[in-house]
Design an enzyme around this catalytic site. Structure first.
Site, PDB file in Angstrom:
ATOM      1  N   ASN A 112      48.939  82.182  72.053  1.00 21.07           N
ATOM      2  CA  ASN A 112      47.999  81.136  72.464  1.00 21.07           C
ATOM      3  C   ASN A 112      47.894  80.124  71.335  1.00 21.07           C
ATOM      4  O   ASN A 112      47.476  80.459  70.231  1.00 21.07           O
ATOM      5  CB  ASN A 112      46.629  81.742  72.784  1.00 21.07           C
ATOM      6  CG  ASN A 112      45.766  80.742  73.524  1.00 21.07           C
ATOM      7  OD1 ASN A 112      45.654  79.591  73.122  1.00 21.07           O
ATOM      8  ND2 ASN A 112      45.169  81.182  74.607  1.00 21.07           N
ATOM      9  N   GLY A 162      55.877  79.687  72.215  1.00 18.41           N
ATOM     10  CA  GLY A 162      54.619  79.910  72.939  1.00 18.41           C
ATOM     11  C   GLY A 162      54.791  80.903  74.069  1.00 18.41           C
ATOM     12  O   GLY A 162      53.808  81.367  74.642  1.00 18.41           O
ATOM     13  N   THR A 195      47.325  86.547  75.105  1.00 16.87           N
ATOM     14  CA  THR A 195      46.132  86.265  74.288  1.00 16.87           C
ATOM     15  C   THR A 195      45.172  87.447  74.304  1.00 16.87           C
ATOM     16  O   THR A 195      44.619  87.824  73.265  1.00 16.87           O
ATOM     17  CB  THR A 195      45.422  85.015  74.852  1.00 16.87           C
ATOM     18  OG1 THR A 195      46.365  83.962  74.888  1.00 16.87           O
ATOM     19  CG2 THR A 195      44.229  84.631  74.000  1.00 16.87           C
ATOM     20  N   LYS A 235      50.760  83.093  87.032  1.00 16.54           N
ATOM     21  CA  LYS A 235      51.065  83.822  85.789  1.00 16.54           C
ATOM     22  C   LYS A 235      51.738  85.154  86.120  1.00 16.54           C
ATOM     23  O   LYS A 235      51.274  85.883  86.992  1.00 16.54           O
ATOM     24  CB  LYS A 235      49.788  84.043  84.962  1.00 16.54           C
ATOM     25  CG  LYS A 235      50.073  84.633  83.595  1.00 16.54           C
ATOM     26  CD  LYS A 235      48.926  84.434  82.645  1.00 16.54           C
ATOM     27  CE  LYS A 235      49.191  85.101  81.303  1.00 16.54           C
ATOM     28  NZ  LYS A 235      50.364  84.549  80.616  1.00 16.54           N
ATOM     29  N   ALA A 280      60.838  71.508  82.364  1.00 12.93           N
ATOM     30  CA  ALA A 280      60.369  71.243  83.728  1.00 12.93           C
ATOM     31  C   ALA A 280      59.147  72.082  84.087  1.00 12.93           C
ATOM     32  O   ALA A 280      58.543  71.884  85.139  1.00 12.93           O
ATOM     33  CB  ALA A 280      61.492  71.534  84.710  1.00 12.93           C
ATOM     34  N   THR A 311      55.171  84.155  76.265  1.00  5.43           N
ATOM     35  CA  THR A 311      54.496  85.452  76.106  1.00  5.43           C
ATOM     36  C   THR A 311      55.267  86.533  76.861  1.00  5.43           C
ATOM     37  O   THR A 311      56.162  86.230  77.655  1.00  5.43           O
ATOM     38  CB  THR A 311      53.053  85.398  76.650  1.00  5.43           C
ATOM     39  OG1 THR A 311      53.108  85.104  78.055  1.00  5.43           O
ATOM     40  CG2 THR A 311      52.234  84.342  75.942  1.00  5.43           C
ATOM     41  N   GLY A 340      62.317  74.595  78.437  1.00  4.17           N
ATOM     42  CA  GLY A 340      61.452  74.830  79.600  1.00  4.17           C
ATOM     43  C   GLY A 340      60.762  73.539  79.995  1.00  4.17           C
ATOM     44  O   GLY A 340      59.614  73.537  80.450  1.00  4.17           O
ATOM     45  N   HIS A 357      43.432  84.067  84.736  1.00  3.55           N
ATOM     46  CA  HIS A 357      44.450  83.002  84.730  1.00  3.55           C
ATOM     47  C   HIS A 357      44.826  82.646  86.170  1.00  3.55           C
ATOM     48  O   HIS A 357      44.529  83.387  87.099  1.00  3.55           O
ATOM     49  CB  HIS A 357      45.714  83.444  83.981  1.00  3.55           C
ATOM     50  CG  HIS A 357      45.578  83.387  82.490  1.00  3.55           C
ATOM     51  ND1 HIS A 357      45.037  84.409  81.756  1.00  3.55           N
ATOM     52  CD2 HIS A 357      45.892  82.414  81.607  1.00  3.55           C
ATOM     53  CE1 HIS A 357      45.035  84.078  80.473  1.00  3.55           C
ATOM     54  NE2 HIS A 357      45.541  82.868  80.354  1.00  3.55           N
ATOM     55  N   HIS A 358      45.564  81.546  86.287  1.00  5.77           N
ATOM     56  CA  HIS A 358      46.033  81.033  87.576  1.00  5.77           C
ATOM     57  C   HIS A 358      46.957  82.026  88.284  1.00  5.77           C
ATOM     58  O   HIS A 358      47.503  82.943  87.671  1.00  5.77           O
ATOM     59  CB  HIS A 358      46.774  79.705  87.352  1.00  5.77           C
ATOM     60  CG  HIS A 358      47.855  79.826  86.316  1.00  5.77           C
ATOM     61  ND1 HIS A 358      49.135  80.193  86.638  1.00  5.77           N
ATOM     62  CD2 HIS A 358      47.835  79.667  84.959  1.00  5.77           C
ATOM     63  CE1 HIS A 358      49.864  80.232  85.540  1.00  5.77           C
ATOM     64  NE2 HIS A 358      49.097  79.925  84.494  1.00  5.77           N
TER      65      HIS A 358
HETATM   66  N1  LIG Z   1      51.252  80.160  73.707  1.00  6.56           N
HETATM   67  C1  LIG Z   1      50.464  79.451  74.511  1.00  6.56           C
HETATM   68  O1  LIG Z   1      49.518  78.767  74.069  1.00  6.56           O
HETATM   69  C2  LIG Z   1      50.762  79.439  75.996  1.00  6.56           C
HETATM   70  C3  LIG Z   1      50.014  78.647  76.868  1.00  6.56           C
HETATM   71  C4  LIG Z   1      50.388  78.591  78.210  1.00  6.56           C
HETATM   72  C5  LIG Z   1      51.497  79.322  78.660  1.00  6.56           C
HETATM   73  N2  LIG Z   1      52.165  80.102  77.776  1.00  6.56           N
HETATM   74  C6  LIG Z   1      53.380  80.844  78.145  1.00  6.56           C
HETATM   75  O2  LIG Z   1      54.449  79.901  78.239  1.00  6.56           O
HETATM   76  C7  LIG Z   1      55.410  80.375  79.188  1.00  6.56           C
HETATM   77  C8  LIG Z   1      55.675  79.295  80.232  1.00  6.56           C
HETATM   78  O3  LIG Z   1      54.496  79.074  80.975  1.00  6.56           O
HETATM   79  P1  LIG Z   1      54.441  77.988  82.136  1.00  6.56           P
HETATM   80  O4  LIG Z   1      53.118  78.142  82.777  1.00  6.56           O
HETATM   81  O5  LIG Z   1      54.881  76.669  81.645  1.00  6.56           O
HETATM   82  O6  LIG Z   1      55.562  78.610  83.118  1.00  6.56           O
HETATM   83  P2  LIG Z   1      56.559  77.835  84.091  1.00  6.56           P
HETATM   84  O7  LIG Z   1      55.890  76.656  84.692  1.00  6.56           O
HETATM   85  O8  LIG Z   1      57.154  78.884  84.991  1.00  6.56           O
HETATM   86  O9  LIG Z   1      57.668  77.292  83.089  1.00  6.56           O
HETATM   87  C9  LIG Z   1      58.724  78.055  82.580  1.00  6.56           C
HETATM   88  C10 LIG Z   1      59.903  77.147  82.537  1.00  6.56           C
HETATM   89  O10 LIG Z   1      61.005  77.812  81.925  1.00  6.56           O
HETATM   90  C11 LIG Z   1      62.142  77.364  82.628  1.00  6.56           C
HETATM   91  N3  LIG Z   1      63.357  78.154  82.444  1.00  6.56           N
HETATM   92  C12 LIG Z   1      63.735  79.294  83.086  1.00  6.56           C
HETATM   93  N4  LIG Z   1      64.957  79.664  82.679  1.00  6.56           N
HETATM   94  C13 LIG Z   1      65.364  78.747  81.777  1.00  6.56           C
HETATM   95  C14 LIG Z   1      66.528  78.584  80.996  1.00  6.56           C
HETATM   96  N5  LIG Z   1      67.531  79.471  81.084  1.00  6.56           N
HETATM   97  N6  LIG Z   1      66.615  77.512  80.180  1.00  6.56           N
HETATM   98  C15 LIG Z   1      65.616  76.624  80.076  1.00  6.56           C
HETATM   99  N7  LIG Z   1      64.466  76.716  80.792  1.00  6.56           N
HETATM  100  C16 LIG Z   1      64.350  77.773  81.628  1.00  6.56           C
HETATM  101  C17 LIG Z   1      61.709  77.377  84.054  1.00  6.56           C
HETATM  102  O11 LIG Z   1      62.604  76.617  84.827  1.00  6.56           O
HETATM  103  P3  LIG Z   1      62.471  76.558  86.449  1.00  6.56           P
HETATM  104  O12 LIG Z   1      61.311  75.649  86.700  1.00  6.56           O
HETATM  105  O13 LIG Z   1      63.760  75.953  86.840  1.00  6.56           O
HETATM  106  O14 LIG Z   1      62.263  77.967  86.897  1.00  6.56           O
HETATM  107  C18 LIG Z   1      60.350  76.747  83.948  1.00  6.56           C
HETATM  108  O15 LIG Z   1      60.423  75.332  84.008  1.00  6.56           O
HETATM  109  C19 LIG Z   1      54.832  81.678  79.746  1.00  6.56           C
HETATM  110  O16 LIG Z   1      55.360  82.766  78.996  1.00  6.56           O
HETATM  111  C20 LIG Z   1      53.342  81.552  79.472  1.00  6.56           C
HETATM  112  O17 LIG Z   1      52.686  82.792  79.397  1.00  6.56           O
HETATM  113  C21 LIG Z   1      51.822  80.169  76.455  1.00  6.56           C
END
Ligand SMILES: NC(=O)c1ccc[n+]([C@@H]2O[C@H](COP(=O)([O-])OP(=O)(O)OC[C@H]3O[C@@H](n4cnc5c(N)ncnc54)[C@H](OP(=O)(O)O)[C@@H]3O)[C@@H](O)[C@H]2O)c1
Length: 269
Positions: free
Chosen positions: A125, A99, A167, A160, A11, A101, A9, A156-157
């Site tokens: 989280n 990470g 969390t 989401k 990007a 969710t 992920g 959240h933003h």
């Molecule tokens: N655990 C923690 O502390 C924590 C903190 C923050 C967020 N999160 C979680 O982390 C996740 C991502 O959050 P985010 O805000 O970064 O979301 P985001 O900006 O939408 O990032 C998700 C990424 O996954 C990519 N993706 C989709 N299909 C894929 C594939 N087949 N192979 C590889 N990559 C792929 C997307 O690509 P595209 O850009 O091309 O669509 C995007 O870049 C969410 O589930 C969020 O709830 C967890």
């Protein structure tokens, strides 16, 4: 020994922070950065994408190659993408820090099974402060017990896609466990219309989605004559990325098992 970290992920909002996190953490090196196969960013330098300068690692969509050249893969994507990644990790015996969710119970079970073969940290989280808050919530729930009404409010933003946040749900689970309740049967998600009086055994959830809020969580324990509130506010996504780096370094000591940040931070009793 330098630990080779792949970011899945790459990007995404978190993906870019994770690349920064790897670049600024001693003892870690970026081994691969993965985006989806249709991504227009394939072939770009991951460091340049994340704003930390050239790292010599091209964005790829090849899970197999990425895990084969890595000690750990850090995944912040979508549940279905994580599930697609797991067989590759099992095949290459690559450790996994998740990470992402929004997993279903069935998906959580599959992650648990994968933990019998490889070492995994799964945490909705990764922030150190949030995980400390979980510990404080456990103590508060045990001390205040059934005398307090418990409400969990999160913000959240606007981008989401799941609600309540992973969390907030984890906070609910910690409190329900401390009180001997089952979150599945005692949770109330939002209220509208004539709801009747509050059932004292419930745990309420309220969700706000707005602007660019990184992540706010407040748990309110409201009793007769007093109220305790435990609040955590994340002001930058780097807090999650640095927590994931800490989890990655910690995980190198384990070959298999499913862990969370309470384990990483030695917060278990
Ligand atoms: N655990 C923690 O502390 C924590 C903190 C923050 C967020 N999160 C979680 O982390 C996740 C991502 O959050 P985010 O805000 O970064 O979301 P985001 O900006 O939408 O990032 C998700 C990424 O996954 C990519 N993706 C989709 N299909 C894929 C594939 N087949 N192979 C590889 N990559 C792929 C997307 O690509 P595209 O850009 O091309 O669509 C995007 O870049 C969410 O589930 C969020 O709830 C967890």
């Amino acid at each position: 020994m330098t630990i080779r970290i792949a970011v899945n992920g790459a990007a995404g909002r978190m993906g870019r922070c994770l690349i920064q996190g790897v670049a600024q953490t001693e003892g870690l090196t970026l081994s691969a950065a993965i985006a989806r196969v249709e991504s227009s960013l394939l072939g770009l330098d991951a460091g340049e994408l994340a704003g930390v300068g050239k790292l010599g690692v091209e964005i790829t969509s090849d899970f197999g190659a990425a895990v084969a050249q890595s000690d750990i893969i850090v995944d912040f994507t979508l549940p279905e993408v994580t599930m697609e990644l797991i067989p590759h990790c099992l095949e290459s015996q690559c450790r996994l820090v998740i990470g992402t969710t929004g997993f279903s119970d069935e998906q959580k079970k599959l992650i648990e099974q994968a933990g019998e073969q490889i070492a995994i940290v799964l945490a909705p989280n990764m922030s150190v402060g949030v995980n400390l808050s979980l510990k404080l919530l456990d103590i508060a729930a045990r001390v205040l017990g059934d005398d307090a009404d418990i409400e969990i409010i999160e913000a959240h933003h606007r981008h989401k896609v799941d609600a309540p946040s992973g969390t907030a749900l984890r906070m609910g689970e910690v409190i329900a466990d401390a009180l001997g309740r089952d979150l599945k049967t005692c949770s109330v998600y939002g209220r509208e219309g004539r709801t009747g009086e509050r059932d004292s055994k419930t745990i309420g959830f309220a969700t706000v989605r707005a602007g660019d809020i990184v992540g706010d969580h407040t748990v309110m324990f409201a009793a007769e004559g007093e109220r305790v509130e435990i609040t955590h506010r994340a002001s930058s996504r780097m807090t999650f990325a640095l927590g994931a780096m800490r989890a990655s370094s910690w995980l190198m000591s384990y070959k298999r098992g499913l862990y969370d940040m309470q384990d990483v931070l030695s917060l278990r009793d």
